[in-house]
Design a protein around this motif. Sequence first.
Motif, PDB file in Angstrom:
ATOM      1  N   SER A   1      -8.093   0.347  -6.087  1.00 16.59           N
ATOM      2  CA  SER A   1      -7.830   1.972  -6.349  1.00 16.59           C
ATOM      3  C   SER A   1      -6.257   2.236  -6.119  1.00 16.59           C
ATOM      4  O   SER A   1      -6.059   3.428  -5.699  1.00 16.59           O
ATOM      5  CB  SER A   1      -8.568   2.915  -5.925  1.00 16.59           C
ATOM      6  OG  SER A   1      -9.938   2.474  -6.054  1.00 16.59           O
ATOM      7  N   ALA A   2      -5.396   1.444  -5.894  1.00 18.42           N
ATOM      8  CA  ALA A   2      -4.184   1.630  -5.425  1.00 18.42           C
ATOM      9  C   ALA A   2      -2.986   1.578  -6.807  1.00 18.42           C
ATOM     10  O   ALA A   2      -2.094   2.268  -6.771  1.00 18.42           O
ATOM     11  CB  ALA A   2      -3.445   0.461  -4.588  1.00 18.42           C
ATOM     12  N   ILE A   3      -3.626   1.399  -8.138  1.00 19.94           N
ATOM     13  CA  ILE A   3      -2.896   1.352  -9.235  1.00 19.94           C
ATOM     14  C   ILE A   3      -3.832   1.425 -10.372  1.00 19.94           C
ATOM     15  O   ILE A   3      -4.942   1.053 -10.405  1.00 19.94           O
ATOM     16  CB  ILE A   3      -2.101   0.244  -9.481  1.00 19.94           C
ATOM     17  CG1 ILE A   3      -0.920   0.406 -10.339  1.00 19.94           C
ATOM     18  CG2 ILE A   3      -2.781  -0.973  -9.632  1.00 19.94           C
ATOM     19  CD1 ILE A   3       0.073  -0.452 -10.562  1.00 19.94           C
ATOM     20  N   THR A   4      -3.388   2.314 -11.281  1.00 18.31           N
ATOM     21  CA  THR A   4      -4.257   2.317 -12.377  1.00 18.31           C
ATOM     22  C   THR A   4      -4.212   1.295 -13.683  1.00 18.31           C
ATOM     23  O   THR A   4      -2.941   0.585 -13.475  1.00 18.31           O
ATOM     24  CB  THR A   4      -3.993   3.936 -13.093  1.00 18.31           C
ATOM     25  OG1 THR A   4      -2.485   3.871 -13.708  1.00 18.31           O
ATOM     26  CG2 THR A   4      -4.080   4.893 -12.274  1.00 18.31           C
ATOM     27  N   ALA A   5      -4.806   1.250 -14.506  1.00 16.37           N
ATOM     28  CA  ALA A   5      -4.744   0.433 -15.541  1.00 16.37           C
ATOM     29  C   ALA A   5      -3.315   0.293 -16.401  1.00 16.37           C
ATOM     30  O   ALA A   5      -2.610  -0.494 -16.590  1.00 16.37           O
ATOM     31  CB  ALA A   5      -5.975   0.287 -16.673  1.00 16.37           C
ATOM     32  N   ASP A   6      -3.035   1.676 -16.564  1.00 17.90           N
ATOM     33  CA  ASP A   6      -1.629   1.810 -17.356  1.00 17.90           C
ATOM     34  C   ASP A   6      -0.658   1.479 -16.462  1.00 17.90           C
ATOM     35  O   ASP A   6       0.618   0.922 -16.872  1.00 17.90           O
ATOM     36  CB  ASP A   6      -1.673   3.030 -17.878  1.00 17.90           C
ATOM     37  CG  ASP A   6      -1.610   4.344 -17.137  1.00 17.90           C
ATOM     38  OD1 ASP A   6      -1.538   4.145 -15.790  1.00 17.90           O
ATOM     39  OD2 ASP A   6      -1.996   5.496 -17.582  1.00 17.90           O
ATOM     40  N   GLY A   7      -0.887   1.903 -14.966  1.00 15.91           N
ATOM     41  CA  GLY A   7       0.182   1.332 -14.124  1.00 15.91           C
ATOM     42  C   GLY A   7       0.652  -0.136 -13.945  1.00 15.91           C
ATOM     43  O   GLY A   7       1.657  -0.546 -13.927  1.00 15.91           O
ATOM     44  N   ILE A   8      -0.444  -0.940 -14.346  1.00  8.64           N
ATOM     45  CA  ILE A   8      -0.396  -2.432 -14.331  1.00  8.64           C
ATOM     46  C   ILE A   8       0.510  -2.780 -15.469  1.00  8.64           C
ATOM     47  O   ILE A   8       1.212  -3.811 -15.456  1.00  8.64           O
ATOM     48  CB  ILE A   8      -1.911  -2.802 -14.715  1.00  8.64           C
ATOM     49  CG1 ILE A   8      -2.626  -3.065 -13.116  1.00  8.64           C
ATOM     50  CG2 ILE A   8      -1.874  -4.575 -14.730  1.00  8.64           C
ATOM     51  CD1 ILE A   8      -4.045  -3.473 -13.092  1.00  8.64           C
ATOM     52  N   VAL A   9       0.247  -2.100 -16.643  1.00 10.05           N
ATOM     53  CA  VAL A   9       1.149  -2.475 -17.817  1.00 10.05           C
ATOM     54  C   VAL A   9       2.617  -2.281 -17.545  1.00 10.05           C
ATOM     55  O   VAL A   9       3.415  -3.024 -17.731  1.00 10.05           O
ATOM     56  CB  VAL A   9       0.913  -1.587 -18.936  1.00 10.05           C
ATOM     57  CG1 VAL A   9       1.568  -1.786 -20.146  1.00 10.05           C
ATOM     58  CG2 VAL A   9      -0.736  -1.959 -19.452  1.00 10.05           C
TER      59      VAL A   9
ATOM     60  N   ALA B   1      -4.305   6.828  -6.914  1.00 12.52           N
ATOM     61  CA  ALA B   1      -3.439   5.531  -7.472  1.00 12.52           C
ATOM     62  C   ALA B   1      -2.292   5.608  -8.467  1.00 12.52           C
ATOM     63  O   ALA B   1      -2.148   6.637  -9.086  1.00 12.52           O
ATOM     64  CB  ALA B   1      -4.666   4.739  -8.526  1.00 12.52           C
ATOM     65  N   ARG B   2      -1.287   4.802  -8.085  1.00 11.99           N
ATOM     66  CA  ARG B   2      -0.142   4.892  -8.845  1.00 11.99           C
ATOM     67  C   ARG B   2      -0.516   4.648 -10.225  1.00 11.99           C
ATOM     68  O   ARG B   2      -0.976   3.858 -10.982  1.00 11.99           O
ATOM     69  CB  ARG B   2       0.762   3.707  -8.388  1.00 11.99           C
ATOM     70  CG  ARG B   2       1.590   3.781  -7.076  1.00 11.99           C
ATOM     71  CD  ARG B   2       2.545   2.899  -6.745  1.00 11.99           C
ATOM     72  NE  ARG B   2       3.005   3.193  -5.592  1.00 11.99           N
ATOM     73  CZ  ARG B   2       2.775   2.567  -4.423  1.00 11.99           C
ATOM     74  NH1 ARG B   2       1.904   1.787  -4.421  1.00 11.99           N
ATOM     75  NH2 ARG B   2       3.342   2.795  -3.260  1.00 11.99           N
ATOM     76  N   ASN B   3       0.238   5.462 -11.147  1.00 18.07           N
ATOM     77  CA  ASN B   3      -0.133   5.461 -12.822  1.00 18.07           C
ATOM     78  C   ASN B   3       1.247   5.073 -13.204  1.00 18.07           C
ATOM     79  O   ASN B   3       2.177   4.532 -12.605  1.00 18.07           O
ATOM     80  CB  ASN B   3      -0.569   6.829 -13.392  1.00 18.07           C
ATOM     81  CG  ASN B   3       0.358   7.918 -12.989  1.00 18.07           C
ATOM     82  OD1 ASN B   3       1.674   7.786 -12.660  1.00 18.07           O
ATOM     83  ND2 ASN B   3      -0.164   9.090 -12.740  1.00 18.07           N
ATOM     84  N   TRP B   4       1.449   5.035 -14.663  1.00 17.48           N
ATOM     85  CA  TRP B   4       2.606   4.478 -15.483  1.00 17.48           C
ATOM     86  C   TRP B   4       3.753   5.359 -15.041  1.00 17.48           C
ATOM     87  O   TRP B   4       5.012   4.818 -15.074  1.00 17.48           O
ATOM     88  CB  TRP B   4       2.279   4.149 -16.611  1.00 17.48           C
ATOM     89  CG  TRP B   4       2.174   5.397 -17.556  1.00 17.48           C
ATOM     90  CD1 TRP B   4       0.931   6.013 -17.678  1.00 17.48           C
ATOM     91  CD2 TRP B   4       3.121   6.022 -18.135  1.00 17.48           C
ATOM     92  NE1 TRP B   4       1.394   7.155 -18.683  1.00 17.48           N
ATOM     93  CE2 TRP B   4       2.618   7.157 -18.820  1.00 17.48           C
ATOM     94  CE3 TRP B   4       4.496   5.859 -18.318  1.00 17.48           C
ATOM     95  CZ2 TRP B   4       3.211   8.152 -19.474  1.00 17.48           C
ATOM     96  CZ3 TRP B   4       5.292   6.831 -18.985  1.00 17.48           C
ATOM     97  CH2 TRP B   4       4.699   8.050 -19.795  1.00 17.48           C
TER      98      TRP B   4
END
Length: 500
Positions: free
Chosen positions: A263-271, A322-325
């Motif tokens: 829970s340190a980054i969101t899915a859109d943050g991964i992109v 979590a960090r988002n985009w």
Amino acid sequence: MENIVSLAISLAYILLVLGLATLVARIQGGRSEYSRKLVHILVGNWVFITPFFTSLWAVALVPFTFIIVNALSIRFHFFKAMTREHENLGTVYYAFSMFALSSAAYLLGWKELAFIGLLTMAYGDGFASLVGGRWGKHHPFSFAREKSLEGSITVAVAAFLVTLACIALIPELHSDLKTTFYSWQYGDSVSMRIFIAESILIALATGIFAAFVELTGKHGCDNLSVPIATGLFASLLLRYGSIGMTLYLLVALAILIYAFRKSAITADGIVAAELTAATLYAFSSIWVAGSLLLFFVAGSMVSKISNSRKRKGESRQADTGARNWKQVLCNSLPACVALWVSHFSQNTNTAALICFSVFAAACADTFSSEIGMLSSGKVLNLINLKSVPNGTSGGVTLLGVAAGIVGSALLAIPSAGQYGIRGFFFVLVLGFFGTLIDSALGSTIQQRFADSRGELMDAPAYPRQRATVGIAYASNNAVNMLTLIVICISAYFLKGLVIP
């Protein structure tokens, strides 16, 4: 004359598509998902006309016009066959993607940027909705329960096939894949096998990436994120890909997946992070690319350190999860822009120094904020030195200042590999200077809201609360980006201290 003819063909084609969609809608008894998706799929084929334009204004005019037309259609329902009853801005995002990618492809000479991006959106995203709606039985994605596995596979297959087609039909990509097109003609079977293997791997990576991006899109935003992210990702791999880049992106992905599970980054943050990683490796050195991973890992680790004082301070802040985009881009976009500009101006050495300084400043700010909130000492406003509650933007502590120096020094280490000890101290000082700028901006221009006791906090105390001080909509993310822009400019003008 070529532009006029191409514009006329474009207009005729768009009118034909709208006519067909209207006919389908009438057959279906009014608005229907089929008529909408017919427009979605067929309009993307406009990209096949773009190679015939000879001027930027002409290639940009068609999609720019439809940005305006689609925006008006949402308001006044001009084209009922292509709108939902409760419409979002998806059609406007679609037109903007066409405008951005076709214009960028023309300026850069990267045909695949527009073709892969727009055709993946047209066919992949278009058919995914139909396939998912009819046969979608599996919904395994925790962050996108409304999306089906069957629909995602459709996106991946479409992106895979489109990428392979572009590789086969765009000659200049052949040499970029380290194998010349002429080797086929001379019967070099080894080169041909290498070319085929590289092509399949890049197409496969693009397909998986496109499917993941589509999963993260909400409220029509996938019409923006899927084409732009997929086109850019594929173009970087096709033109700058190597074994080293592949390994680096796999390592970055593994770290991001682990961070997502924690829970340190969101899915859109991964992109956003994976695109940033690809840009850094393509346009700079392994030292710069490595500094991104170091910043993310170190920043995530200190963010997890907590005590009662920090938890209380975080309650006064916004976007503490979590960090988002948005957060990823605000911490990396200035560096990426510097690399893009320098790459095409042949000044990559300066851009690398700028990138090191940006990530050092971002890390210093993260360390200063996250560790500073652990402190039991006084929190002072950096501008007027008055005491403020823990967690207030612009507030500093002695522990936070010390942590900022450590964070900046940590991210200055990779710069020593490229610039030596002089570069290390340059980046360290500029990085720490960045956290001071961030605190100064946080206490002056960042929007803050008054709680029930009149104390200032970053998050509004109730919905639609107006900012008590600062500039409206100047969030912490905006302050972070502005700080890093200042660091970019400072590093550019002071580069003579490191680069002869």
